[in-house]
Design an enzyme around this catalytic site. Structure first.
Site, PDB file in Angstrom:
ATOM      1  CB  SER A  68      -5.881   5.355   0.392  1.00 29.18           C
ATOM      2  OG  SER A  68      -5.195   4.707  -0.651  1.00 29.18           O
ATOM      3  CE  LYS A 125      -2.594   6.562  -2.485  1.00 29.94           C
ATOM      4  NZ  LYS A 125      -3.379   5.316  -2.563  1.00 29.94           N
ATOM      5  CB  SER A 163      -6.780   2.889  -2.581  1.00 32.87           C
ATOM      6  OG  SER A 163      -6.967   2.602  -1.220  1.00 32.87           O
TER       7      SER A 163
END
Lengths: 482, 95, 485
Positions: free
Chosen positions: C151, C76, C175
């Site tokens: 997210s 990420k 997330s």
């Protein structure tokens, strides 16, 4: 109207750790800009603080030395504000639950400094220092050096207990001495290791509520602190007596103009939004650590001063002056240890000639041109009457200038004192023979001519005769045949 | 509770955020709704409940006082907009 | 090749069926052909990946390989990778090249995993739809008109479309779990403190925790085990010994006590999701587990509590982005204040700004006690609820998200309704518990996630239950068809 002055001080003492409070960067002073600023100090995205154990120990030591309460579960908080020398946009500090709560120290007050007064501490907490802003280097820019960012500070906050600039300075000197005795701060005010902000207000004598205060910053010597407070107090009185009100604000002292002015960068009211730093956990201080540190507490200034008075027989003044500075006091002790049994003489020399020479060259006793051993060598020559006290002062000057040991200088300058009784008696007899009129008058009872003979003998000896012996022998010989 | 435009402007100043005049109205409305939503927290009595700042009941670990970092200024300043002589530059600040 | 799990790829590498360079190229090609549509990657690090793959092949030959050696992974874009652009999907860091690597990245580098690139996300991990990215929204491979959740939406979409076999994610309020649920992948976030946060760009420090999004509990266990562990650089990192995970998932579900809180099935839960989750619970029951009602009386306050605490921490964490040392700086600032305000307003997107403002407000004088402190008190009550429940049960289960993936743009106008989407996940985050989301079927062609919550440090129990479920079901092997696949 008569006004009462109310002063509280905030001292920032840089703790003498090797590495920073939350990172492994060096704390050495004077490095090239930003060469001692790691990712943590620069507040890079993703980095995290880890607390330096030594900073915690030093804070506890201070707390123990001022008889404060050590908070066994203290919390780090974030103080949020924007400033270019504050890389993260917050300072890691302590707010609720500081590591040290309360405490007190005693200062000497009154005209003769014979009374004492207790100043209470509110708290002392750990925090990180900010960086340095350089406003003068560039035309349109301010340069930021973050080497200092993250250096551990102990912020020591007093109650508003002081009633004059003099008391404030006495308090500050006491704290200054204390942190050096504890070995937790080098006390260097030029380098900013020991800084002070003063909160100043006035109120009509007898009134209970405090007046509006202003905070004075940039006070980097004891002399400036005293002057800054005095000039700010005058300003308060002028403002109030002319019917206006004091505005609570932060002000800078300008030593050149000897006046204070409001800081522009601090104009707007700040809301620091303190909250517990989620990157750091509660600091738990075990009883065992506190006890261990209590055992490690060195002799502190007050105790040392009492010992000097009671055991060494020094005057209260000498004891105070010597113990005010740990390095002077340490020098004194080293000197006494070398020469032995001459405490009064040692005290006089450390307070007198040595301190004057150090001051003149802006040196600390550890940096002295004349080491305790070397000075002991000189004092030994006073004790054994090789030189007189006043001749020794000349020898000291030569030693300070690097002309060698006491004996080297004495020999090179031929300063060895005449203390052979026969040699002195010979001189006296010559003088008596040369001045028969005066001798007759003296023997007829004109006692004050004694001084005349002393002067003549010393003159004949080129100033090198032992004065005490001259006195004694002269008395004997002048009266001998009468 | 509802926030006023002035409150939002003050918060924006504290946070060093610039809000265009037309945006401020929308932000004020949005934030007021969010704060209203927060007010549901008052449904529960929390007297005597200590705030919980960390999910785990751990205490701070201490680091030995050792210098472990060295100078990496050049690398770190590659991401900076403006530096000179090793200093970070910002518009002149008057103290 | 992309149909293989990490464990299968690992076995294939060991057996010499293919090389790491081969599979790395294969996945890079897949990214090349699908990323324009899905927008799952912000940065593809092809050169670095091929170097790592070549090194991994050497290591496999030498016989010093770890199970992850040579396995392509993605990070990420919130995790710093030394020398690689790390953006947090923010204009603020659009051109920021990290000068160091996160501990998690180092750990995965050390075992020889091959990083293909950095995945898209909601800006600074703030969002539940991945629409808050300055690089544009990520699309859900199951239906490209829908969001992948957030997210960690880029990581989830990439794994769902098999652009990468497995990826890191981070979870502050759900997330990892919510995008895993919305994309039919398996996501886990461990106990707070399990994985070092060093090098993970902070959103809300007391909640942030890295995790994994993969194809199965077994794959996730392998990667999670590698990421966990005490780190001297993170004061909040736990010193609890890390359990072995990936070889320890076998066992059976007999006697497992599963808590089912009624609050997880209350108003707001869509019928389709409810049906799949109940069916999944029945599978557990049929395998010998016991379902027990548990009560979490304060959980309904977890969303407001979370949206006070997280923005408060965020407002402070994001103050360092001031245009001075790194990150976006506005043109020609006229003074310092202008530099700050314009750099920050230009650099941050609307949701980040909103949270900075809300967070600043709840910490400000006069409101601190009423909001921030109050929320932290409620947090303790929520945590106590969970602790009480775990006295009676081994795990708690329910839906991960109240709905399946929703269309792009549907909720962006209404922050509160977007926040309410996090109802099942944020309580767990406030309490710092480990939790996973595993696929448990489709509703109208879209994946549904089952939320498995464990007590502190019980990652193995969570993953083991997920693994047992995946032994008797094949929801985790379902893959999207059509444009996104």
């Amino acid at each position: 109207m008569s006004w009462e002055i109310v002063i509280g001080l905030e001292v920032h003492a840089q703790l003498a750790t090797r590495s920073k409070i939350f990172s492994g960067s060096s704390t050495t002073y004077g490095a090239e800009p930003n060469t001692q600023a790691s990712l943590v100090d620069l507040g890079f995205p993703g980095v995290l603080p880890v607390l330096n154990e030594e900073a915690v120990r030093m804070a506890v030591l201070f707390g123990l030395a001022v008889n404060a309460t050590i908070d066994q579960r203290s919390i780090f908080a974030r103080k949020n504000y924007f400033y270019p020398d504050l890389p993260k946009g917050y300072q890691i500090s302590q707010f609720e639950s500081p590591i040290v709560a309360g405490g007190e120290i005693t200062i000497d007050v009154g005209e003769d400094q014979k009374q004492t007064k207790t100043i209470h501490l509110t708290r002392a907490h750990l925090e990180e220092d900010a960086g340095k802003s350089m406003h003068e280097e560039f035309d349109k820019h301010t340069g930021i050096d973050l080497n200092r960012a993250g250096i551990p500070l102990l912020e020591i906050v007093s109650e508003p207990d002081m009633r004059s600039a003099r008391e404030a300075v006495a308090y500050l000197k006491k704290i200054h001495a204390l942190v050096q005795y504890l070995g937790i701060c080098d006390g260097n005010m030029q380098e900013g290791s020991f800084r002070c902000d003063a909160n100043v207000s006035i109120r009509p004598s007898g009134q209970k509520e405090l007046g509006t205060r202003t905070e004075l910053k940039n006070l980097n010597s004891f002399r400036f602190i005293e002057r800054a407070i005095n000039v700010e107090v005058e300003r308060h009185i002028d403002v109030i007596e002319s019917g206006n009100a004091i505005i609570q604000q932060t002000r800078l002292y300008d030593p050149d103009k000897n006046q204070t002015r409001a800081m522009r960068s601090k104009e707007e009211a700040n809301d620091y939004r303190y909250f517990p730093d989620p990157d750091l956990l509660p600091v738990v201080i075990e009883d065992a650590l506190i006890e261990q540190l209590r055992q490690q507490l060195p002799e502190l200034p007050d105790a040392r001063r009492t010992r000097y008075e009671n055991e060494l027989g020094l005057s209260s003044y000498d004891a105070e002056v010597l113990t005010n500075s740990k390095s002077h006091s340490d020098y004194f002790e080293a000197l006494c240890a070398t020469i032995g049994d001459q405490t009064k003489l040692c005290a006089n020399w450390v307070i007198g000639e040595l301190s004057a020479a150090l001051n003149k060259d802006g040196l600390d006793p550890q940096q002295s041109n004349v080491s305790p051993d070397a000075l002991a060598g000189l004092l030994a020559r006073i004790v054994d009457n090789t030189v007189s006290g006043s001749m020794a002062k000349d020898v000291f000057v030569a030693m300070w200038q690097g002309e060698g040991s006491a004996d080297d200088v004495i020999d090179a300058k031929g300063l060895r004192q005449i203390s052979d009784p026969e040699a002195i008696a010979t001189l006296i007899k010559q003088v008596m023979g040369n001045h028969p009129d005066q001798l007759g008058q003296y023997r007829d009872g004109k006692d004050k001519l004694f001084g005349f003979f002393v002067g003549k003998v010393m003159q004949a000896a080129g100033g090198k005769a032992n004065p005490a012996q001259v006195n004694q022998l002269l008395k004997t010989l002048l009266n001998e045949n009468s | 509770m509802s926030l006023t435009r002035e409150q939002v402007e003050k918060i924006a100043t504290l946070a060093r955020v610039e809000l265009a005049a037309d945006v401020t109205t929308e932000v004020t409305e949005n934030m007021s709704r969010i704060i209203d939503f927060f007010d549901t927290l008052n449904d529960v009595d929390t007297d005597g409940v200590a705030p919980m700042a960390h999910p785990l009941d751990m205490t701070q670990r201490l680091r030995a006082d050792e210098v472990s970092e060295h100078n990496e200024r050049d690398k770190f300043q590659q991401s900076s907009a403006q530096t000179e002589g090793g200093l970070y530059l910002v518009p002149k600040v008057i103290e | 090749m992309h149909r293989l799990s990490v464990l299968e790829l690992s076995r294939g590498l060991a057996a010499g069926d293919f090389s790491s360079v081969e599979i790395t190229r294969h996945f890079l090609d897949r990214i090349g052909s699908s990323n324009d549509l899905l927008n799952a990657f912000i940065t593809v690090t092809e050169e670095r990946a091929l170097e790592q793959a070549a090194a991994a092949d050497q290591r496999i030959k030498q016989g010093t390989a770890h199970a992850l050696t040579g396995i392509p992974i993605a990070h990420k874009d919130i995790l710093c990778v030394d020398g690689v652009r790390t953006t947090c999907a923010s204009k603020m860091l659009e051109s920021f090249v990290a000068p160091y690597s996160a501990t998690v990245v180092e750990k995965l580098d050390q075992v020889g995993a091959v990083m293909l690139g950095k995945t898209n996300m909601d800006e600074f991990a703030m969002g539940s739809s991945n629409e808050n990215s300055c690089f544009g929204p990520v699309r859900n491979p199951w239906d490209v008109s829908r969001v992948p959740g957030g997210s960690s939406g880029g990581s989830a979409a990439a794994v769902a479309a098999r652009l990468v076999p497995i990826s890191t994610g981070t979870d502050t309020g759900g997330s990892v779990r919510q995008p895993a649920a919305l994309t039919g992948t398996t996501g886990i976030k461990p106990t707070y403190g399990r994985i070092s946060r060093y090098g993970m760009i902070a959103f809300a420090s007391s909640l942030d925790q890295a995790g994994v999004i993969g194809q199965s509990a077994a794959d996730a266990a392998l990667m999670l085990e590698t990421m966990c562990g005490f780190d001297t650089k993170d004061s909040t990192s736990s010193q609890q010994p890390v359990e072995a995970l990936h070889n320890e998932l076998e066992g059976d579900l007999k006697g497992l006590r599963i808590g089912v809180p009624d609050v997880f099935f209350a108003e707001g839960l869509s019928d389709g999701v409810k049906a799949q989750v109940e069916a999944a619970l029945n599978v557990f029951e049929s395998q010998g587990a016991t379902l027990l009602q548990v009560s979490l009386p304060h959980l309904h306050l977890s969303v407001p509590a979370y949206y006070v605490v997280a923005p408060a921490e965020c407002s402070s964490n994001l103050s360092r982005f001031d245009g001075v040392r790194f990150g976006h700086r506005c043109d020609n600032p006229k003074d310092l204040d202008d530099l700050y305000r314009r750099s920050r307003s230009e650099g941050f997107g609307p949701e980040v700004l909103r949270r900075i403002l809300t967070g600043t407000f709840v910490l400000s004088a006069g409101y601190y006690d009423a909001y921030y402190k109050k929320a932290q008190r409620v947090r303790r009550l929520i945590n106590a609820d969970f602790q009480q429940a775990f006295e009676q049960v081994d795990l708690i289960m329910g839906p991960t998200s109240p709905t399946t993936a929703f269309p792009l743009g549907e909720k962006t106008d209404d922050p509160v309704s977007m926040y309410l989407n996090d109802i099942y996940t944020v309580g767990v985050s406030l309490a710092g518990l480990p939790a996973a989301s595993i696929p448990c079927g489709l509703s109208e062609g879209l994946p549904v996630g089952l939320h498995i919550i464990g007590d502190h440090f019980c990652e193995r129990k969570v993953l083991s239950a997920g693994h047992q479920f995946q032994q008797v079901t094949d929801f985790h092997t379902l893959r999207p068809e059509g444009e996104g696949a």
